[in-house]
Design an enzyme around this catalytic site. Structure first.
Site, PDB file in Angstrom:
ATOM      1  N   ASN A 181      24.727  77.199  98.844  1.00  0.00           N
ATOM      2  CA  ASN A 181      25.375  76.062  99.511  1.00  0.00           C
ATOM      3  C   ASN A 181      24.513  74.809  99.340  1.00  0.00           C
ATOM      4  OD1 ASN A 181      27.230  74.724 101.331  1.00  0.00           O
ATOM      5  ND2 ASN A 181      25.683  74.910 102.937  1.00  0.00           N
ATOM      6  N   ASP A 186      24.780  77.005 107.931  1.00  0.00           N
ATOM      7  CA  ASP A 186      23.778  76.126 107.312  1.00  0.00           C
ATOM      8  C   ASP A 186      22.374  76.683 107.525  1.00  0.00           C
ATOM      9  OD1 ASP A 186      25.691  74.371 106.283  1.00  0.00           O
ATOM     10  OD2 ASP A 186      25.761  73.213 108.130  1.00  0.00           O
ATOM     11  N   GLU A 208      23.863  61.145  95.434  1.00  0.00           N
ATOM     12  CA  GLU A 208      23.202  60.968  94.125  1.00  0.00           C
ATOM     13  C   GLU A 208      22.171  62.065  93.911  1.00  0.00           C
ATOM     14  OE1 GLU A 208      21.412  57.136  93.455  1.00  0.00           O
ATOM     15  OE2 GLU A 208      23.199  56.128  94.244  1.00  0.00           O
ATOM     16  N   HIS A 243      23.711  71.171 101.289  1.00  0.00           N
ATOM     17  CA  HIS A 243      23.888  70.555 102.608  1.00  0.00           C
ATOM     18  C   HIS A 243      23.215  69.175 102.605  1.00  0.00           C
ATOM     19  CE1 HIS A 243      24.660  70.408 106.869  1.00  0.00           C
ATOM     20  NE2 HIS A 243      23.429  69.976 107.054  1.00  0.00           N
ATOM     21  N   GLU A 259      22.126  65.020  95.501  1.00  0.00           N
ATOM     22  CA  GLU A 259      22.848  66.304  95.372  1.00  0.00           C
ATOM     23  C   GLU A 259      23.288  66.530  93.927  1.00  0.00           C
ATOM     24  OE1 GLU A 259      24.968  66.849  99.768  1.00  0.00           O
ATOM     25  OE2 GLU A 259      26.165  66.010  98.150  1.00  0.00           O
TER      26      GLU A 259
HETATM   27  C1  GAR Z   1      28.615  66.890 100.179  1.00  0.00           C
HETATM   28  O1  GAR Z   1      27.822  65.782 100.502  1.00  0.00           O
HETATM   29  C2  GAR Z   1      28.060  68.158 100.785  1.00  0.00           C
HETATM   30  O2  GAR Z   1      26.666  68.142 100.901  1.00  0.00           O
HETATM   31  C3  GAR Z   1      28.718  68.168 102.136  1.00  0.00           C
HETATM   32  O3  GAR Z   1      30.030  67.737 101.882  1.00  0.00           O
HETATM   33  C4  GAR Z   1      30.007  66.778 100.824  1.00  0.00           C
HETATM   34  C5  GAR Z   1      31.116  67.120  99.853  1.00  0.00           C
HETATM   35  O4  GAR Z   1      31.255  66.141  98.873  1.00  0.00           O
HETATM   36  N1  GAR Z   1      28.671  69.492 102.692  1.00  0.00           N
HETATM   37  C6  GAR Z   1      28.482  69.738 103.989  1.00  0.00           C
HETATM   38  O5  GAR Z   1      28.403  68.864 104.846  1.00  0.00           O
HETATM   39  C7  GAR Z   1      28.368  71.216 104.357  1.00  0.00           C
HETATM   40  N2  GAR Z   1      27.844  71.393 105.666  1.00  0.00           N
HETATM   41  P1  GAR Z   1      32.021  66.447  97.493  1.00  0.00           P
HETATM   42  O6  GAR Z   1      33.346  67.097  97.861  1.00  0.00           O
HETATM   43  O7  GAR Z   1      32.210  65.089  96.883  1.00  0.00           O
HETATM   44  O8  GAR Z   1      31.157  67.346  96.673  1.00  0.00           O
END
Ligand code: GAR
Length: 210
Positions: free
Chosen positions: A108, A146, A173, A110, A175
């Site tokens: 995952n 998480d 960015e 986060h 991520e």
């Molecule tokens: C991401 O920033 C991810 O880290 C977050 O949702 C976003 C999805 O963006 N996830 C969480 O908050 C999980 N707890 P995306 O659909 O553009 O990849």
């Protein structure tokens, strides 16, 4: 490098920018066998379809329980040959049966430095607490939300004029760099879990603070 790319299922609930990064930065160590969503009509599904990747929608409301939903997710992933699950902005919690079916093979991303700020509003929580740094965590999924062995983290500085949108965009960015790198390392077999902690065969470079 594995002799054949490792087939993975990517689970999504939203825009799919992390899915896009995984598709764009695939170094042939992994392949996306299927994209599974808990809702229809989202950007992530369009991105997958545009890339010719099979998609499956498993509507959360169509299942009587989390266990049934989890079983369907795992069955679907395995029907497409996936040997691991990659949660890329997937906003549902899977039952422990998923961890039994994909042991140490659910990853995952986060948008915070866990264990700080778990949950769906991690960016807002960081702003509310006034931290100087937040960041990105990539971790194996366990039975808690998480939680689970941390694979990699990178910090992101919080600016005094940040709002949730500007901060989340800088976090994303990071991520988009870190997540595909970790997934590729997982596919190469460079990461394993030992006594609840992640061990790397070849350490990942740490990256700079944004
Ligand atoms: C991401 O920033 C991810 O880290 C977050 O949702 C976003 C999805 O963006 N996830 C969480 O908050 C999980 N707890 P995306 O659909 O553009 O990849």
């Amino acid at each position: 490098m594995p002799s054949v790319p490792v087939p993975l299922a990517v689970l999504v609930s939203g825009e799919g920018s992390n899915l896009q990064a995984l598709m764009d930065q695939s170094d042939r160590t992994y392949t996306i066998a299927v994209v599974i969503s808990d809702r229809s009509g989202i950007g992530a599904l369009s991105r997958a379809r545009n890339a010719g990747i099979p998609t499956e929608v498993l509507g959360w409301a169509d299942f009587v329980s989390r266990d049934d939903f989890t079983t369907a997710v795992c069955d679907t992933a395995q029907a497409h040959g996936a040997t691991g699950l990659v949660l890329a902005g997937f906003m549902r919690i899977l039952s422990p049966s998923a961890m039994s079916r994909f042991p140490d093979a659910i990853i995952n991303v986060h948008p915070a430095l866990l264990p700080s700020f778990p949950g769906a509003d991690a960016v807002e929580q960081a702003l509310e607490r006034g931290v100087a740094y937040t960041g990105v965590t990539v971790h194996f999924v366990d039975e808690q939300v998480d939680h689970g062995p941390i694979i990699a983290q990178r910090p992101v500085r919080v600016n005094s004029d940040d709002d949730a949108e500007t901060l989340h965009s800088r976090i994303q960015e990071v991520e988009h760099d870190l997540f595909p790198e970790v997934v590729a390392a997982f596919a190469r077999g460079d990461i394993h879990v030992e006594s609840g902690r992640v061990r790397w065969k070849v350490p990942l470079h740490t990256g700079s603070v944004r």
